[in-house]
Design an enzyme around this catalytic site. Sequence first.
Site, PDB file in Angstrom:
ATOM      1  N   THR A   1     -23.026   8.517 -20.534  1.00  0.00           N
ATOM      2  CA  THR A   1     -22.873   9.860 -21.095  1.00  0.00           C
ATOM      3  C   THR A   1     -22.270  10.815 -20.079  1.00  0.00           C
ATOM      4  O   THR A   1     -21.556  11.749 -20.437  1.00  0.00           O
ATOM      5  CB  THR A   1     -24.255  10.376 -21.560  1.00  0.00           C
ATOM      6  OG1 THR A   1     -24.687   9.546 -22.627  1.00  0.00           O
ATOM      7  CG2 THR A   1     -24.186  11.806 -22.053  1.00  0.00           C
TER       8      THR A   1
ATOM      9  N   THR B   1     -27.806   6.388 -19.033  1.00  0.00           N
ATOM     10  CA  THR B   1     -29.261   6.423 -18.810  1.00  0.00           C
ATOM     11  C   THR B   1     -29.991   5.269 -19.498  1.00  0.00           C
ATOM     12  O   THR B   1     -31.086   4.900 -19.089  1.00  0.00           O
ATOM     13  CB  THR B   1     -29.862   7.743 -19.325  1.00  0.00           C
ATOM     14  OG1 THR B   1     -29.560   7.883 -20.715  1.00  0.00           O
ATOM     15  CG2 THR B   1     -29.343   8.938 -18.556  1.00  0.00           C
ATOM     16  N   ASP B   2     -29.382   4.699 -20.560  1.00  0.00           N
ATOM     17  CA  ASP B   2     -30.131   3.765 -21.415  1.00  0.00           C
ATOM     18  C   ASP B   2     -30.647   2.523 -20.684  1.00  0.00           C
ATOM     19  O   ASP B   2     -31.783   2.105 -20.901  1.00  0.00           O
ATOM     20  CB  ASP B   2     -29.264   3.338 -22.608  1.00  0.00           C
ATOM     21  CG  ASP B   2     -29.133   4.456 -23.638  1.00  0.00           C
ATOM     22  OD1 ASP B   2     -29.927   5.417 -23.574  1.00  0.00           O
ATOM     23  OD2 ASP B   2     -28.246   4.360 -24.507  1.00  0.00           O
TER      24      ASP B   2
HETATM   25  N1  ASP Z   1     -25.924   5.689 -24.378  1.00  0.00           N
HETATM   26  C1  ASP Z   1     -25.686   6.381 -23.125  1.00  0.00           C
HETATM   27  C2  ASP Z   1     -25.556   5.327 -22.035  1.00  0.00           C
HETATM   28  O1  ASP Z   1     -26.544   4.769 -21.652  1.00  0.00           O
HETATM   29  C3  ASP Z   1     -26.804   7.306 -22.851  1.00  0.00           C
HETATM   30  C4  ASP Z   1     -26.701   8.080 -21.581  1.00  0.00           C
HETATM   31  O2  ASP Z   1     -25.921   7.814 -20.692  1.00  0.00           O
HETATM   32  O3  ASP Z   1     -27.477   9.057 -21.449  1.00  0.00           O
HETATM   33  O4  ASP Z   1     -24.465   5.058 -21.591  1.00  0.00           O
END
Ligand code: ASP
Length: 309
Positions: free
Chosen positions: A13, A92-93
């Site tokens: 993200t 973050t995932d």
């Molecule tokens: N779906 C995204 C990822 O993990 C979520 C994020 O980065 O916050 O790439």
Amino acid sequence: MQSKIVILGTGGTIAGTAANPHDNVAYTAGQRSVADLLAAVPALAGLSLEAEQVAQLDSKDMDFATWQRLAQSLGRHLARSDVGGVVITHGTDTLEETAWLLQRVLAPSKPVVLVAAMRPSTALAADGPQNLLDAVAVARAPGARGVVVALAGRVHAAGDVRKVRPYRLDAFDSGDAGVLGVVEEGHLRRFRDWPAGVPLGLALLEGDVARWPWVEIVTSHAGARGDAVRALCAAGVHGLVVAATGNGTVHQSLQAALDEAVAAAIPVWRCTRCAGGVLVGTDVGPAAAMSPWQARVELLLTLLAARAG
Ligand code: ASP
């Protein structure tokens, strides 16, 4: 001479874009290059930085090939005498999985800071630029070491960090252990010892990733059915992690099938599905203090090590 900080981009993200600046949810992750992200933070100008795009993906889709490439690139840069630390932009995932893999394989004496964002780069108040600035500050901080995570001004150890919130900017937590430190106006305030350990070694991740062991997580819950485990075993799974209820209890239907798996020489590791805490008691096994996702990475590495034998 100022030592160099290498920034490895993998997407997420933090590199995401949305059609509307007010939209923090409907966006596409992994759109902007890591060089672009750095250029958006004027306070980083003048520092000795080097950027490399290792991957460009939504970390929900993280895969073994990317892990292999990332670990190898990281190992190369850490070995350079002119490099003082590395920052990795990541989604973050699955960030906690990547963090644990890198800590176990490399256990670096230099800082490796994974950084992410909860809002896309196009957001009205994007969190990525500040997080990136903080991550570089951590990577340059005297005495920083090991694989850590910087988000929302807090620094987490690879072994403790978990994503605990799907939307809030401070999405990560370190549970009972607490954070390693906080970043305040570019200054790192530390609270405790930073990650250390004996590296398993990059050689473990060499070779064709299609042949890496297949490790799955099964969860114990009301109405759990052992058939799920039997199907996985029939399909050729190499190892299982059971996310058990409470202090390691497992539904009797699931337990019967897990016993069959163990009898068929498929390792089964138990950890708790609780959001925090560890399994307490005797004979709790190697994953007692791990999250299911961390345990899966650990079992994968254990199986790879057994093969390398
Ligand atoms: N779906 C995204 C990822 O993990 C979520 C994020 O980065 O916050 O790439």
